[in-house]
Every structure is written in structure tokens, then in C-alpha cells.
Write a protein that holds these residues in place. Structure first.
Motif, PDB file in Angstrom:
ATOM      1  N   UNK A  97       0.808  -1.212   0.000  1.00 38.26           N
ATOM      2  CA  UNK A  97       0.000   0.000   0.000  1.00 38.26           C
ATOM      3  C   UNK A  97       0.850   1.275   0.000  1.00 38.26           C
ATOM      4  N   UNK A  98       0.334   2.288  -0.685  1.00 36.71           N
ATOM      5  CA  UNK A  98       0.848   3.636  -0.485  1.00 36.71           C
ATOM      6  C   UNK A  98       0.483   4.062   0.934  1.00 36.71           C
ATOM      7  N   UNK A  99       1.408   4.703   1.626  1.00 34.31           N
ATOM      8  CA  UNK A  99       1.174   5.007   3.043  1.00 34.31           C
ATOM      9  C   UNK A  99      -0.066   5.877   3.256  1.00 34.31           C
ATOM     10  N   UNK A 100      -0.286   6.885   2.390  1.00 37.80           N
ATOM     11  CA  UNK A 100      -1.450   7.763   2.541  1.00 37.80           C
ATOM     12  C   UNK A 100      -2.751   6.986   2.353  1.00 37.80           C
ATOM     13  N   UNK A 105      -7.598   4.300   4.599  1.00 35.78           N
ATOM     14  CA  UNK A 105      -8.414   3.095   4.762  1.00 35.78           C
ATOM     15  C   UNK A 105      -8.512   2.697   6.229  1.00 35.78           C
ATOM     16  N   UNK A 106      -7.398   2.827   6.942  1.00 42.23           N
ATOM     17  CA  UNK A 106      -7.379   2.458   8.358  1.00 42.23           C
ATOM     18  C   UNK A 106      -8.336   3.342   9.158  1.00 42.23           C
ATOM     19  N   UNK A 107      -8.346   4.659   8.855  1.00 44.92           N
ATOM     20  CA  UNK A 107      -9.191   5.592   9.609  1.00 44.92           C
ATOM     21  C   UNK A 107     -10.663   5.493   9.225  1.00 44.92           C
ATOM     22  N   UNK A 108     -10.938   5.065   7.990  1.00 51.70           N
ATOM     23  CA  UNK A 108     -12.316   5.030   7.512  1.00 51.70           C
ATOM     24  C   UNK A 108     -13.027   3.723   7.829  1.00 51.70           C
ATOM     25  N   UNK A 109     -12.292   2.729   8.370  1.00 52.72           N
ATOM     26  CA  UNK A 109     -12.939   1.450   8.675  1.00 52.72           C
ATOM     27  C   UNK A 109     -13.447   1.444  10.103  1.00 52.72           C
ATOM     28  N   UNK A 110     -14.596   0.825  10.275  1.00 51.77           N
ATOM     29  CA  UNK A 110     -15.174   0.693  11.620  1.00 51.77           C
ATOM     30  C   UNK A 110     -15.301  -0.766  12.008  1.00 51.77           C
ATOM     31  N   UNK A 111     -14.743  -1.652  11.149  1.00 56.10           N
ATOM     32  CA  UNK A 111     -14.882  -3.086  11.421  1.00 56.10           C
ATOM     33  C   UNK A 111     -13.867  -3.525  12.478  1.00 56.10           C
ATOM     34  N   UNK A 112     -14.228  -4.487  13.306  1.00 62.04           N
ATOM     35  CA  UNK A 112     -13.307  -4.941  14.364  1.00 62.04           C
ATOM     36  C   UNK A 112     -11.978  -5.476  13.789  1.00 62.04           C
ATOM     37  N   UNK A 113     -10.931  -5.297  14.588  1.00 61.62           N
ATOM     38  CA  UNK A 113      -9.628  -5.859  14.225  1.00 61.62           C
ATOM     39  C   UNK A 113      -9.719  -7.383  14.239  1.00 61.62           C
ATOM     40  N   UNK A 114      -9.114  -8.017  13.262  1.00 60.84           N
ATOM     41  CA  UNK A 114      -9.107  -9.473  13.193  1.00 60.84           C
ATOM     42  C   UNK A 114      -7.811 -10.008  13.783  1.00 60.84           C
ATOM     43  N   UNK A 115      -7.782 -11.310  14.038  1.00 61.82           N
ATOM     44  CA  UNK A 115      -6.547 -11.914  14.525  1.00 61.82           C
ATOM     45  C   UNK A 115      -5.568 -12.066  13.377  1.00 61.82           C
ATOM     46  N   UNK A 117      -4.104  -9.763  16.393  1.00 64.50           N
ATOM     47  CA  UNK A 117      -4.378  -8.381  16.765  1.00 64.50           C
ATOM     48  C   UNK A 117      -3.063  -7.630  16.986  1.00 64.50           C
ATOM     49  N   UNK A 118      -2.455  -7.214  15.913  1.00 61.62           N
ATOM     50  CA  UNK A 118      -1.152  -6.558  15.982  1.00 61.62           C
ATOM     51  C   UNK A 118      -1.233  -5.062  15.726  1.00 61.62           C
ATOM     52  N   UNK A 119      -2.471  -4.516  15.587  1.00 58.72           N
ATOM     53  CA  UNK A 119      -2.617  -3.097  15.335  1.00 58.72           C
ATOM     54  C   UNK A 119      -2.465  -2.710  13.883  1.00 58.72           C
ATOM     55  N   UNK A 120      -2.127  -3.674  13.022  1.00 58.68           N
ATOM     56  CA  UNK A 120      -1.942  -3.392  11.602  1.00 58.68           C
ATOM     57  C   UNK A 120      -2.992  -4.106  10.744  1.00 58.68           C
ATOM     58  N   UNK A 121      -3.889  -4.831  11.368  1.00 56.78           N
ATOM     59  CA  UNK A 121      -4.876  -5.620  10.654  1.00 56.78           C
ATOM     60  C   UNK A 121      -6.233  -4.930  10.723  1.00 56.78           C
ATOM     61  N   UNK A 122      -6.852  -4.693   9.563  1.00 59.41           N
ATOM     62  CA  UNK A 122      -8.188  -4.110   9.550  1.00 59.41           C
ATOM     63  C   UNK A 122      -8.939  -4.587   8.323  1.00 59.41           C
ATOM     64  N   UNK A 123     -10.262  -4.417   8.338  1.00 55.64           N
ATOM     65  CA  UNK A 123     -11.105  -4.784   7.215  1.00 55.64           C
ATOM     66  C   UNK A 123     -11.969  -3.580   6.854  1.00 55.64           C
ATOM     67  N   UNK A 124     -11.996  -3.256   5.589  1.00 47.05           N
ATOM     68  CA  UNK A 124     -12.831  -2.161   5.110  1.00 47.05           C
ATOM     69  C   UNK A 124     -13.780  -2.731   4.066  1.00 47.05           C
ATOM     70  N   UNK A 126     -16.469  -1.418   2.767  1.00 41.62           N
ATOM     71  CA  UNK A 126     -16.923  -0.451   1.752  1.00 41.62           C
ATOM     72  C   UNK A 126     -16.000  -0.452   0.544  1.00 41.62           C
ATOM     73  N   UNK A 127     -14.691  -0.506   0.805  1.00 36.92           N
ATOM     74  CA  UNK A 127     -13.717  -0.546  -0.279  1.00 36.92           C
ATOM     75  C   UNK A 127     -13.323  -1.971  -0.668  1.00 36.92           C
ATOM     76  N   UNK A 128     -13.977  -2.943  -0.014  1.00 34.74           N
ATOM     77  CA  UNK A 128     -13.722  -4.358  -0.297  1.00 34.74           C
ATOM     78  C   UNK A 128     -12.228  -4.688  -0.256  1.00 34.74           C
ATOM     79  N   UNK A 129     -11.617  -4.376   0.873  1.00 37.34           N
ATOM     80  CA  UNK A 129     -10.211  -4.709   1.058  1.00 37.34           C
ATOM     81  C   UNK A 129      -9.951  -4.981   2.534  1.00 37.34           C
ATOM     82  N   UNK A 130      -8.862  -5.688   2.783  1.00 34.26           N
ATOM     83  CA  UNK A 130      -8.398  -5.860   4.167  1.00 34.26           C
ATOM     84  C   UNK A 130      -6.885  -5.757   4.185  1.00 34.26           C
ATOM     85  N   UNK A 131      -6.339  -5.461   5.351  1.00 35.55           N
ATOM     86  CA  UNK A 131      -4.894  -5.276   5.486  1.00 35.55           C
ATOM     87  C   UNK A 131      -4.350  -6.191   6.567  1.00 35.55           C
ATOM     88  N   UNK A 132      -3.178  -6.721   6.301  1.00 37.28           N
ATOM     89  CA  UNK A 132      -2.464  -7.524   7.300  1.00 37.28           C
ATOM     90  C   UNK A 132      -0.982  -7.196   7.160  1.00 37.28           C
TER      91      UNK A 132
END
Length: 318
Positions: A97-100, A105-115, A117-124, A126-132
Motif C-alpha cells: 500500500x501507499x502510506x497515505x 483506509x485504516x481511519x475510515x474502517x469501523x470493522x473490528x480488528x481481526x486476529x 491483533x497486531x494493530x496493523x490488521x483491519x477490514x474495510x 466499503x472498499x472491499x479490502x483488508x490489510x495484514x
């Protein structure tokens, strides 16, 4: 009961939550026909199946078995009772990912963190993406529907990719890992028992010899004949060499017919050596760190043993 393979034959329901009774996983049993085991981390240390009964017999003989019988497998080699399940999950390719974009994406997601739980994992969704681990992955329609139903799933890094695991896969994997850890502990314990037996054997042999020689007509202890070559940097450093033998030392003045010895003299030789007190060899038996008894090292000098045998025969005849 359903096996892991049975679940994988049909369409995968990647649900998270309570499993139905018919979905309880039973791992495939492994055949127990091991010829030998290898010490974890050292492939040169081995214990063969034929050695195990002898080790256990020695442990019982040396009064060690009570403290080890719950740690090792009795009369057999420890082995993992299950075959490792083949688990693949559903893999997703990595796009960095581009950092910006990542921060947005991290700020716009309201979905719970998945395992995990390292603080870098999220699911969005609306944009149909997740980060790990700061990497972005496409969120499939199946996963979006899955999440919208309030379900969760496991995400793990796997060879540079991310794998999405089912509840069945995770349960099978955890069961096998638990069995593997338990087996490794039993293998380690068996090698530790073998090492303790090696340490106990010379003491046990010395105790048996001490009991037999307790009827000798004088007090005694075990000593060595110190040599200068045994005091160099390349030797044991205590007056011993690799071929040093242990002698019986008469602890008091003794005279009986042709055999006469002054206190602290070797039984095998009269004169020629000074006092043997400084060369005393004995084991210290401790309880809670306190010495409760001492045991002379086993006597190995052939001349000493020959004279001891004659002395014991005289004792028996009297």
C-alpha cells in the motif's frame, strides 16, 4: 464424526463460531512403528526402541522411576499419535500500500480488528479490502457477505501471502500442534532420563561395592595416586589422567600376618607414596542442598580388588 478431509470435499463454509456436533475434528491416527528417536536439536543423539525397556529397568533399579514415569512413555518410544493435517486455507496475493492510502483506509474502517491483533490488521468492507502487516488484499464478495452476517475468520501470514482459515482447519491445526508439543516434551524427557541414569550408575555401583566391603577389618576410603602429569593444563588438573584407577586406602593402622599398612596408605602398595588423604575420591549425597552422606568412588585397581577378595574370604572363614 466428520474428518477434515470430509469437510474439504464439499463447498467450504468459512464460518467462525460454535461448531455443530458432526463437525468435531478427529485427527488421523499415526502408526507407532518407530525404530528410533532423535534428540530435538541434535540429530547425532539417538535412542532406539530396543533400548527403552533397559532404560526403564535401570531407572527402577536406581530408584529414579517414580519421578520419571509420568514424564516418559513406558516401555515404548514417544511419538506423535497423529498425522499432520494438510491445511492450505484460501490464499490471497499481496499488494503493498501507499502510506497515505493505507492511513485513509485504516481511519475510515469501523470493522473490528481481526486476529492476529497486531494493530496493523483491519477490514474495510466499503472498499472491499483488508490489510495484514501493512499489506493490502482484495476482499472477495464471499468474504464481504461473510462479514456482513456478523461472522469472523482467521487471517495468517503464509509464505508471503495471507491465508483465510476455517474453524475446522484451525481446530485441526491446534490439536496437532498441541500433540506435537506434548510429544517433544516426552522425547526430551526420555533423553534427560537416559542422562540421569548415566550419572546415577557410577554412584549406584559405588554404593553396592561399599556395602559389600563394609565387613573389611579396617576403615577405608577410595583414593588415587596423584601424578605430576595429571596436574598440567592439558590433564584433568587434579592429579588424574584418563587411565587413572581408584584404589582402596586403609584409613587406620592395620596389621594382619603379612599385610601391614599405616593409616592413609594404599592397600595395593606398601610405602613409596605419601599420605593419600589429599587424593580422596567420594560422591556427596545431598538432600535440599545439604550433604547427608558420602560414598567412596568405586575401586577399580586390580591389585586392590584381589587383596580385598582374599581379606573377605578370611572374614567369611572366621
Amino acid at each position: 464424526m466428520t474428518t477434515l478431509n470430509d469437510l474439504f470435499l464439499g463447498s467450504l463454509d468459512r464460518k467462525y463460531g460454535r461448531m455443530n456436533d458432526n463437525e468435531i475434528i478427529h485427527l488421523e491416527a499415526a502408526a507407532a512403528n518407530l525404530d528410533h528417536i532423535v534428540y530435538p536439536g541434535n540429530k547425532h543423539q539417538k535412542i532406539y526402541a530396543a533400548d527403552v525397556p533397559g532404560l526403564i529397568s535401570k531407572a527402577k533399579e536406581f530408584n529414579l522411576w517414580d519421578s520419571w514415569k509420568h514424564k516418559v512413555t513406558s516401555e515404548a518410544l514417544p511419538f506423535n499419535p497423529y498425522v499432520k493435517p494438510k491445511i492450505s486455507g484460501v490464499l490471497f496475493k499481496t499488494d503493498h500500500l501507499d502510506r497515505d492510502v493505507y492511513e485513509h483506509l485504516l481511519q475510515s474502517t469501523s470493522f473490528p480488528i481481526l486476529v492476529p491483533e497486531d494493530g496493523k490488521t483491519f477490514v474495510n468492507t466499503e472498499n472491499k479490502c483488508f490489510s495484514l502487516n501493512n499489506a493490502l488484499y482484495d476482499l472477495s464478495e464471499e468474504m464481504v457477505n461473510h462479514l456482513n452476517q456478523g461472522k469472523k475468520f482467521w487471517l495468517y501470514s503464509c509464505n508471503g501471502r495471507v491465508a483465510w482459515y476455517t474453524r475446522a482447519e484451525i481446530e485441526a491445526q491446534n490439536k496437532w500442534k498441541s500433540a506435537e508439543i506434548e510429544t517433544k516434551e516426552k522425547i526430551k524427557s526420555l533423553f534427560e532420563l537416559a542422562e540421569e541414569i548415566l550419572r546415577a550408575k557410577p554412584i549406584f555401583d559405588a554404593v553396592k561395592q561399599k556395602n559389600i566391603f563394609s565387613v573389611l577389618p579396617f576403615t577405608w576410603y577410595t583414593g588415587i595416586k596423584t601424578v605430576l602429569s595429571g596436574l598440567t593444563e592439558k590433564s584433568w588438573g587434579d592429579g588424574e589422567q584418563a587411565n587413572t584407577v581408584n584404589h582402596l586406602v586403609v584409613a587406620e593402622d592395620y596389621s594382619n600376618g603379612r599385610l601391614t599398612r599405616k593409616a592413609h596408605s594404599f592397600l595395593c602398595t606398601a610405602g613409596g607414596f605419601g599420605s593419600a588423604e589429599d587424593s580422596k575420591k567420594e560422591y556427596s549425597l545431598k538432600i535440599a542442598g545439604y550433604i547427608v552422606d558420602t560414598v567412596p568412588h568405586k575401586i577399580t585397581c586390580k591389585t586392590c580388588l584381589s587383596r580385598i577378595e582374599r581379606l573377605l574370604n578370611n572374614v567369611d572363614e572366621s
